[in-house]
Scaffold this active site. Structure first.
Site, PDB file in Angstrom:
ATOM      1  CG  ASP A   1      -1.873  -1.084   1.320  1.00 62.03           C
ATOM      2  OD1 ASP A   1      -2.192  -1.649   0.262  1.00 62.03           O
ATOM      3  OD2 ASP A   1      -2.325  -1.389   2.440  1.00 62.03           O
TER       4      ASP A   1
HETATM    5  N1  URA Z   1      -1.298  -5.832   4.012  1.00 72.75           N
HETATM    6  C1  URA Z   1      -1.737  -4.570   4.034  1.00 72.75           C
HETATM    7  O1  URA Z   1      -2.738  -4.266   4.654  1.00 72.75           O
HETATM    8  N2  URA Z   1      -1.050  -3.647   3.352  1.00 72.75           N
HETATM    9  C2  URA Z   1       0.073  -3.912   2.659  1.00 72.75           C
HETATM   10  O2  URA Z   1       0.669  -3.014   2.060  1.00 72.75           O
HETATM   11  C3  URA Z   1       0.525  -5.234   2.648  1.00 72.75           C
HETATM   12  C4  URA Z   1      -0.178  -6.180   3.338  1.00 72.75           C
END
Ligand code: URA
Length: 262
Positions: free
Chosen positions: A102
């Site tokens: 993310d």
């Molecule tokens: N899980 C999440 O919530 N975000 C990420 O970036 C990776 C795994």
């Protein structure tokens, strides 16, 4: 080797894109236009041209990148910095990221031009573990931990998550842990949150659903304010890489990753 593989591994484009270039007649083998992506070529002796320019074979490449928060895992974006913007000394044509993090997540992200490597690491059936360090607002009791370990519902029409591993490192009221977790530096934290409990720990999952770690912790009432991926399979993020830096993976590291999942 197949012509489309040769071109993808020579940084002409992704496997999908080079097939289009071949079908469009932009590729010559020994002076003759070839429109069939699957033909076999001899990479040592055949002369391959793309748009009338000689293509030199680069081979497979693998990078480890320490993703900082605030950039998105995509090749291009109108408004945000992307993970590709950090590779200013590498020709990234044909190279792609293995999975995603993310925008606000930091940590280990791999890049390659090897489609099979990507598949081996990302395909859910291979169960490659990804370990994350988290800090969240909230608390985790024994029941919550059991739910996360056994599988938990994170969305109405979704299967429950596969068993995961969770290890709590610190938990308590924010005011007591303020020195360790300066949550003011995390995102849009409102000062009302300062009186809440906070918890930190490691969560290891073997799937890769969207926002999975955040959603698993949310399902037990915790709101993630910091997330960092620290390992994939047996490969740990190299601590000497600062945020935004990258390096080539060693042969040993590649084998360590693949050895686990073949
Ligand atoms: N899980 C999440 O919530 N975000 C990420 O970036 C990776 C795994």
């Amino acid at each position: 080797m197949r012509l489309d593989k040769f071109l993808a591994e020579s940084s002409i484009g992704t496997r999908k894109n080079v097939r289009i270039y071949i079908k469009d007649g932009a590729v010559k083998v020994n002076g003759k236009v070839i429109t069939e992506p699957s033909i076999e070529i001899k990479e040592d002796t055949d002369i391959i041209e793309y748009l009338n320019k000689l293509v030199t074979y680069r081979g497979k490449v693998y990078y480890m990148f320490h993703k900082p928060g605030g950039c998105i895992t995509a090749r291009k974006d109108e408004t945000n910095k992307t993970v590709f913007d950090f590779f200013n000394e590498v020709n990234m044509n044909g190279i792609f990221h293995v999975g995603r993090l993310d925008k606000d997540t930091e940590g280990l992200l791999l890049f390659t031009n090897d489609g099979e490597f990507n598949h081996q690491l990302m395909c859910p059936e291979k169960h490659v573990e990804k370990k994350y360090f988290f800090i969240a607002l909230g608390s985790l009791d024994k029941e919550d931990i059991k739910k996360i370990e056994n599988g938990i519902s994170i969305g109405k029409e979704e299967e429950i998550t596969k068993p995961a591993k969770i290890e709590v490192i610190k938990s308590g009221m924010y005011e007591d842990l303020e020195e360790e977790f300066d949550i003011r530096k995390f995102y849009n934290i409102n000062s009302n949150f300062y009186e809440q409990p906070v918890v930190s720990g490691y969560l290891t999952i073997s799937e890769g659903r969207k926002h999975q770690v955040k959603r698993m912790l949310k399902a037990v009432g915790c709101y993630v304010i910091y997330l960092k991926r620290i390992s994939i399979g047996e490969l740990d993020l190299d601590n000497s890489l600062k945020k935004g830096q990258y390096r080539i993976l060693s042969e040993d590291e590649i084998q360590k990753l693949l050895g686990k999942c073949i």
